[in-house]
Each structure stands twice: as structure tokens, then as C-alpha cells.
Scaffold this motif. Structure first.
Motif, PDB file in Angstrom:
ATOM      1  N   PHE A   1     -36.584 -14.750   6.136  1.00 37.87           N
ATOM      2  CA  PHE A   1     -35.835 -13.551   5.753  1.00 37.87           C
ATOM      3  C   PHE A   1     -36.820 -12.412   5.590  1.00 37.87           C
ATOM      4  CE2 PHE A   1     -34.522 -10.455   2.646  1.00 37.87           C
ATOM      5  CZ  PHE A   1     -33.187 -10.230   2.912  1.00 37.87           C
ATOM      6  N   ALA A   2     -36.495 -11.257   6.122  1.00 42.14           N
ATOM      7  CA  ALA A   2     -37.326 -10.063   5.928  1.00 42.14           C
ATOM      8  C   ALA A   2     -36.434  -8.839   6.012  1.00 42.14           C
ATOM      9  CB  ALA A   2     -38.438  -9.993   6.973  1.00 42.14           C
ATOM     10  N   ILE A   3     -36.867  -7.763   5.380  1.00 40.90           N
ATOM     11  CA  ILE A   3     -36.118  -6.513   5.427  1.00 40.90           C
ATOM     12  C   ILE A   3     -37.070  -5.373   5.723  1.00 40.90           C
ATOM     13  CG2 ILE A   3     -36.269  -6.249   2.901  1.00 40.90           C
ATOM     14  CD1 ILE A   3     -33.516  -4.795   3.087  1.00 40.90           C
ATOM     15  N   ARG A   4     -36.670  -4.506   6.650  1.00 43.00           N
ATOM     16  CA  ARG A   4     -37.442  -3.312   6.986  1.00 43.00           C
ATOM     17  C   ARG A   4     -36.583  -2.076   6.765  1.00 43.00           C
ATOM     18  NH1 ARG A   4     -42.217  -3.809   9.648  1.00 43.00           N
ATOM     19  NH2 ARG A   4     -42.742  -5.904  10.432  1.00 43.00           N
ATOM     20  N   PHE A   5     -37.147  -1.089   6.086  1.00 42.62           N
ATOM     21  CA  PHE A   5     -36.462   0.183   5.871  1.00 42.62           C
ATOM     22  C   PHE A   5     -36.958   1.203   6.889  1.00 42.62           C
ATOM     23  CE2 PHE A   5     -35.735  -1.858   1.835  1.00 42.62           C
ATOM     24  CZ  PHE A   5     -34.461  -1.433   1.488  1.00 42.62           C
ATOM     25  N   TYR A   6     -36.021   1.990   7.410  1.00 45.20           N
ATOM     26  CA  TYR A   6     -36.318   3.009   8.421  1.00 45.20           C
ATOM     27  C   TYR A   6     -35.935   4.384   7.872  1.00 45.20           C
ATOM     28  CZ  TYR A   6     -36.955  -0.820  11.723  1.00 45.20           C
ATOM     29  OH  TYR A   6     -37.412  -1.951  12.364  1.00 45.20           O
ATOM     30  N   PRO A   7     -36.910   5.137   7.326  1.00 42.89           N
ATOM     31  CA  PRO A   7     -36.600   6.400   6.638  1.00 42.89           C
ATOM     32  C   PRO A   7     -36.191   7.548   7.542  1.00 42.89           C
ATOM     33  CG  PRO A   7     -38.975   6.068   6.753  1.00 42.89           C
ATOM     34  CD  PRO A   7     -38.347   4.802   7.262  1.00 42.89           C
ATOM     35  N   ASN A   8     -36.448   7.434   8.855  1.00 37.37           N
ATOM     36  CA  ASN A   8     -36.178   8.568   9.749  1.00 37.37           C
ATOM     37  C   ASN A   8     -34.937   8.379  10.625  1.00 37.37           C
ATOM     38  OD1 ASN A   8     -38.476   9.931   8.804  1.00 37.37           O
ATOM     39  ND2 ASN A   8     -39.794   8.828  10.246  1.00 37.37           N
TER      40      ASN A   8
ATOM     41  N   THR B   1     -25.585   8.195  10.081  1.00 37.81           N
ATOM     42  CA  THR B   1     -25.101   8.055   8.710  1.00 37.81           C
ATOM     43  C   THR B   1     -24.120   6.893   8.599  1.00 37.81           C
ATOM     44  OG1 THR B   1     -23.198   9.520   9.063  1.00 37.81           O
ATOM     45  CG2 THR B   1     -25.302  10.547   8.415  1.00 37.81           C
ATOM     46  N   GLN B   2     -23.804   6.520   7.374  1.00 39.03           N
ATOM     47  CA  GLN B   2     -22.822   5.458   7.156  1.00 39.03           C
ATOM     48  C   GLN B   2     -21.432   5.899   7.611  1.00 39.03           C
ATOM     49  OE1 GLN B   2     -21.446   1.608   5.782  1.00 39.03           O
ATOM     50  NE2 GLN B   2     -23.322   2.465   6.675  1.00 39.03           N
ATOM     51  N   SER B   3     -21.146   7.181   7.511  1.00 35.68           N
ATOM     52  CA  SER B   3     -19.855   7.693   7.992  1.00 35.68           C
ATOM     53  C   SER B   3     -19.723   7.488   9.494  1.00 35.68           C
ATOM     54  CB  SER B   3     -19.713   9.183   7.651  1.00 35.68           C
ATOM     55  OG  SER B   3     -19.686   9.372   6.252  1.00 35.68           O
ATOM     56  N   GLU B   4     -20.814   7.724  10.213  1.00 37.64           N
ATOM     57  CA  GLU B   4     -20.793   7.504  11.664  1.00 37.64           C
ATOM     58  C   GLU B   4     -20.682   6.019  11.987  1.00 37.64           C
ATOM     59  OE1 GLU B   4     -23.371  11.016  13.708  1.00 37.64           O
ATOM     60  OE2 GLU B   4     -24.432   9.809  12.192  1.00 37.64           O
ATOM     61  N   ALA B   5     -21.320   5.192  11.166  1.00 39.17           N
ATOM     62  CA  ALA B   5     -21.214   3.743  11.370  1.00 39.17           C
ATOM     63  C   ALA B   5     -19.774   3.277  11.172  1.00 39.17           C
ATOM     64  CB  ALA B   5     -22.142   3.014  10.400  1.00 39.17           C
ATOM     65  N   ILE B   6     -19.130   3.797  10.152  1.00 41.43           N
ATOM     66  CA  ILE B   6     -17.736   3.436   9.880  1.00 41.43           C
ATOM     67  C   ILE B   6     -16.833   3.833  11.055  1.00 41.43           C
ATOM     68  CG2 ILE B   6     -15.750   3.937   8.389  1.00 41.43           C
ATOM     69  CD1 ILE B   6     -17.781   4.237   6.067  1.00 41.43           C
ATOM     70  N   ALA B   7     -17.130   5.002  11.641  1.00 46.71           N
ATOM     71  CA  ALA B   7     -16.295   5.528  12.732  1.00 46.71           C
ATOM     72  C   ALA B   7     -16.669   4.938  14.096  1.00 46.71           C
ATOM     73  CB  ALA B   7     -16.418   7.048  12.781  1.00 46.71           C
ATOM     74  N   ALA B   8     -17.709   4.118  14.157  1.00 50.33           N
ATOM     75  CA  ALA B   8     -18.208   3.610  15.437  1.00 50.33           C
ATOM     76  C   ALA B   8     -17.132   2.846  16.207  1.00 50.33           C
ATOM     77  CB  ALA B   8     -19.415   2.710  15.197  1.00 50.33           C
ATOM     78  N   ASP B   9     -16.979   3.202  17.494  1.00 52.24           N
ATOM     79  CA  ASP B   9     -16.004   2.516  18.345  1.00 52.24           C
ATOM     80  C   ASP B   9     -16.718   1.516  19.245  1.00 52.24           C
ATOM     81  OD1 ASP B   9     -17.293   4.114  20.196  1.00 52.24           O
ATOM     82  OD2 ASP B   9     -15.584   5.444  20.531  1.00 52.24           O
ATOM     83  N   SER B  10     -15.973   0.888  20.128  1.00 51.54           N
ATOM     84  CA  SER B  10     -16.531  -0.161  20.983  1.00 51.54           C
ATOM     85  C   SER B  10     -17.622   0.375  21.903  1.00 51.54           C
ATOM     86  CB  SER B  10     -15.422  -0.811  21.809  1.00 51.54           C
ATOM     87  OG  SER B  10     -14.743   0.161  22.601  1.00 51.54           O
TER      88      SER B  10
ATOM     89  N   ASN C   1     -27.661   4.430   7.422  1.00 50.09           N
ATOM     90  CA  ASN C   1     -27.306   5.399   6.385  1.00 50.09           C
ATOM     91  C   ASN C   1     -28.461   6.383   6.189  1.00 50.09           C
ATOM     92  OD1 ASN C   1     -25.944   6.741   4.377  1.00 50.09           O
ATOM     93  ND2 ASN C   1     -26.372   5.242   2.789  1.00 50.09           N
ATOM     94  N   ALA C   2     -28.802   7.088   7.309  1.00 53.83           N
ATOM     95  CA  ALA C   2     -29.867   8.092   7.302  1.00 53.83           C
ATOM     96  C   ALA C   2     -31.154   7.507   6.696  1.00 53.83           C
ATOM     97  CB  ALA C   2     -29.413   9.348   6.574  1.00 53.83           C
ATOM     98  N   GLY C   3     -31.730   8.172   5.668  1.00 58.77           N
ATOM     99  CA  GLY C   3     -33.000   7.750   5.093  1.00 58.77           C
ATOM    100  C   GLY C   3     -32.973   6.429   4.355  1.00 58.77           C
ATOM    101  N   ASN C   4     -31.788   5.885   4.106  1.00 57.08           N
ATOM    102  CA  ASN C   4     -31.657   4.586   3.427  1.00 57.08           C
ATOM    103  C   ASN C   4     -31.359   3.451   4.403  1.00 57.08           C
ATOM    104  OD1 ASN C   4     -32.060   5.558   0.749  1.00 57.08           O
ATOM    105  ND2 ASN C   4     -29.962   6.368   0.761  1.00 57.08           N
TER     106      ASN C   4
END
Length: 211
Positions: free
Chosen positions: A93-100, A104-113, A178-181
Motif C-alpha cells: 500500500f502506498a499513497i502519493r499526493f499530487y499538489p499541481n 477538481t472534485q466537481s469535475e470528477a463527479i460530473a465525469a462522463d464515459s 481535487n486540485a491541490g489535494n
């Protein structure tokens, strides 16, 4: 009759408390990661020391540079492994954060096929380049799906791989935009231990939360 009924009630109460106690004594522990992310990992997974984690990240950076590959700026704050009885790694298990990241999460929610298809193609291309540069081999890419976990939208990619040591692994990339997060969780299990480790890995993925 009253004696039998009383004994039954006592037995029922005892069983109820036993179930509650079993749930309280779980084999998972909550790990608090940076930026308000938490995950539940099994107690017998070993957290990678800072020294090993930095060495791993330095090796990865050197390997990418040697093969003229680039990755977005990121940080690896946490990693853990599960070892079998012979001392070989059977889960990770590993986690990487991507600050740049700009999505956004709003765009992820709206993502289509169409968005998911394009994202899947990009993830696959980058994964193959990086993994094969490290000496591994992609056996089959199983695609990317959009999934809501604990109120947040993630994109989960699955693949089967052959490690540089010749072991077969199944791996997941769990991407949160989610952008910087933004972050990506990388989790995998050795396929000869899949009967036990796949449900454990699925449990880990389902436990990811944003605070």
C-alpha cells in the motif's frame, strides 16, 4: 419453564455482547495520513520506515530519469507492506499526493464515459512506461471505473502484472481528483495469496475517507 427461559435470555445476552466485542476487536487499524485522508489497514501490515521510503522514492526518481520519463510533482508520505511467512512481500500500500493537479472534485463527479475513457488511456500509458522501465511486465490492463467511496468520487484502475522477480500481482490505482489535494493510492497483492488478500485489499479501498 422459567428456569429454561431465564437460561435462554442469559445465553442471548452473552451472544450479543460477544458479537459487539468481536466487532470492537477488529484486525484493522485506522491510519491518519496527511491532508485529512484516513484509511484502515490490517494490523500485520508493516509500515515502511522513513529511510526505506526515501530510498524507494529516490530509486523511482533515478529510474524514471534514466529512461527519460517524467512524472508530475508528487510526495510519498506513507507506504506499508504485508509479508508472508517466508519474508517475501505479498501485499503493498502506498499513497502519493499530487499538489499541481488542476482537475477538481466537481469535475470528477460530473465525469462522463468519454472522460473516463480518456483518463483510462492516459493512466495505462504512464503505468506501462514506468512499470516496464522498472523491470516489470503488464500482463493485462482491466480498465478504469468511476466509484463513490464514503461520499467522494474516485477513479479505480485494475491490472495484472508480473514483477521483476517473476511474481504475479494484481494491482489497483485509486485516484482522487481535487486540485491541490489530489492523490493516488497504489495497492497490490500477490496472486498466489489472492484468496485472502483480494477481499482485504477491497476492504482497504472501501475504507478511504476524507475528513
Amino acid at each position: 419453564m422459567k428456569t429454561i427461559r431465564s437460561a435462554f435470555v442469559v445465553l442471548l445476552i452473552t451472544l450479543t455482547f460477544s458479537v459487539v466485542n468481536a466487532n470492537a476487536n477488529t484486525n484493522f487499524v485506522t491510519v491518519n495520513l496527511t491532508k485529512g485522508v484516513t484509511v484502515e489497514l490490517p494490523k500485520n501490515w508493516v509500515v515502511m520506515s522513513d529511510n526505506k521510503r526515501v530510498t524507494l522514492d529516490t530509486w523511482r526518481e533515478s529510474m524514471l530519469e534514466a529512461h527519460k520519463l517524467k512524472d508530475a510533482e508528487n510526495d510519498l508520505p506513507f507506504a506499508a507492506n504485508y509479508y508472508d511467512d517466508t519474508g517475501n512481500s505479498a501485499g503493498s500500500f502506498a499513497i502519493r499526493f499530487y499538489p499541481n493537479i488542476v482537475f477538481t472534485q466537481s469535475e470528477a463527479i460530473a465525469a462522463d464515459s468519454e472522460f473516463i475513457q480518456e483518463l483510462d488511456a492516459g493512466i495505462r500509458e504512464n503505468f506501462v512506461k514506468g512499470y516496464e522501465a522498472s523491470g516489470g511486465h503488464l500482463v493485462v490492463w482491466l480498465g478504469t471505473k468511476k466509484e463513490t467511496i464514503n461520499g467522494s468520487v474516485y477513479f479505480i484502475s485494475e491490472s495484472r502484472q508480473r514483477s521483476p522477480q517473476g511474481f504475479g500481482f494484481t494491482g489497483f490505482l485509486v485516484r482522487y481528483l481535487n486540485a491541490g489535494n489530489s492523490f493516488t493510492i497504489m495497492i497490490s497483492y500477490r496472486e498466489d495469496k489472492g484468496f485472502y488478500l483480494r477481499p482485504i485489499c477491497e476492504k482497504i479501498i472501501s475504507s478511504v475517507k476524507q475528513q
